[in-house]
Design an enzyme around this catalytic site. Structure first.
Site, PDB file in Angstrom:
ATOM      1  CD  GLU A  39     -47.345  15.593 -19.072  1.00 38.79           C
ATOM      2  OE1 GLU A  39     -47.761  14.849 -19.966  1.00 38.79           O
ATOM      3  OE2 GLU A  39     -46.862  16.733 -19.310  1.00 38.79           O
TER       4      GLU A  39
ATOM      5  CD  GLU B  18     -44.652  12.718 -22.228  1.00 34.46           C
ATOM      6  OE1 GLU B  18     -43.437  12.639 -22.005  1.00 34.46           O
ATOM      7  OE2 GLU B  18     -45.526  12.164 -21.541  1.00 34.46           O
TER       8      GLU B  18
END
Length: 266
Positions: free
Chosen positions: A140, A120
């Site tokens: 995730e 990210e």
């Protein structure tokens, strides 16, 4: 020069090198790391002698994401930095380049793991170099979590949507060659040389006119979601003033005189 116990800062000529320094945890994000990162971005932008930034990790890894032990309630290192987070509740997002974009170009030098929050944060960098054994991925969903660092928005704008959705929805790892093939990184180099390559690119940037470099970067991001006609108009507004700078005149003189230019950000 700043830094914390989990984030080291050093100068390599006109490049500021920020190193995630928690190798025993594969550089999982911690409060000291986040505080050091944000301070590093601010330091780079405040210092006109800094023309580029390299972000890398110590100990053979880039960043393995958030410290999940802390997320599970086991505490996070660096509680003495908690006041910084209370004073600026957005600090962690600024540190991870979700809510902050440095004026100077940011080059990522990735070795080893660059997963979850690491991938990210990578999306907030401008140029990306990876060692051939590096691993990328947004894990995730496998952990019942949401990649809230910006990936559901940014990734589809940086790589083809089919690849973005596959990465987001499968939570599988990606090798460096595969990451390069889908456009997530620009260079794959032998293991242990990502930082060298990043510094080489940084030096090429550093030799260019700093006002021009910053204006070009700003224009690319500012016009990314505009229509072509609006983007072209905005480009002229940002670009024409660069031609009136002393740096632009110095660049022309240096070219005519066949010598390296000496830019003064004027």
């Amino acid at each position: 020069m700043g830094g914390t116990e989990h984030l080291t800062v050093q100068r390599e000529g006109a490049t500021l090198v920020l190193t995630l320094n928690r190798p025993e945890a594969r550089n999982a994000l911690s409060l000291p790391m986040l505080v050091g990162l944000y301070d590093g971005w601010l330091e780079a932008d405040a210092d006109d002698s800094v023309r580029s930034i390299v972000l890398t990790g110590a100990g053979g890894s880039f960043c393995s994401g958030m410290d999940l032990k802390a997320l599970a309630g086991n505490g996070m290192a660096g509680e003495e930095y908690r006041d910084r987070l209370k004073a600026d509740p957005d600090l962690h997002w600024k540190a991870m380049l979700r809510h902050h974009r440095p004026r100077k170009p940011v080059i990522a030098a990735v070795e080893g793991y660059c997963v979850a929050g690491g991938t990210e944060m990578l999306q907030g960098t401008d140029i990306r170099v990876a060692g051939e054994s590096a691993t990328f991925g947004l894990f995730e969903v496998k952990r019942g979590l949401f990649p809230i660092g910006g990936s559901t928005v940014r990734l589809q704008r940086q790589i083809p949507r089919t690849h973005a959705l596959e990465m987001l929805l499968t939570g599988r790892p990606y090798s460096a060659p595969e990451a390069a093939a889908i456009g997530l990184v620009g260079h794959v180099v032998p293991d242990g040389t990502a930082l060298d390559k990043a510094l080489e690119i940084a030096e090429q940037i550093n030799s260019c006119g700093p006002l021009a470099v910053e204006a070009v970067k700003a224009s690319v991001y500012a016009t990314a979601e505009m229509t072509e006609s609006d983007g072209l108009a905005a480009e002229l507004t940002r670009g024409w003033p660069v031609f009136d700078t002393a740096d632009a005149k110095e660049g022309a003189r240096a070219f005519a005189e066949k010598r390296p230019p000496v830019y003064k950000r004027a």
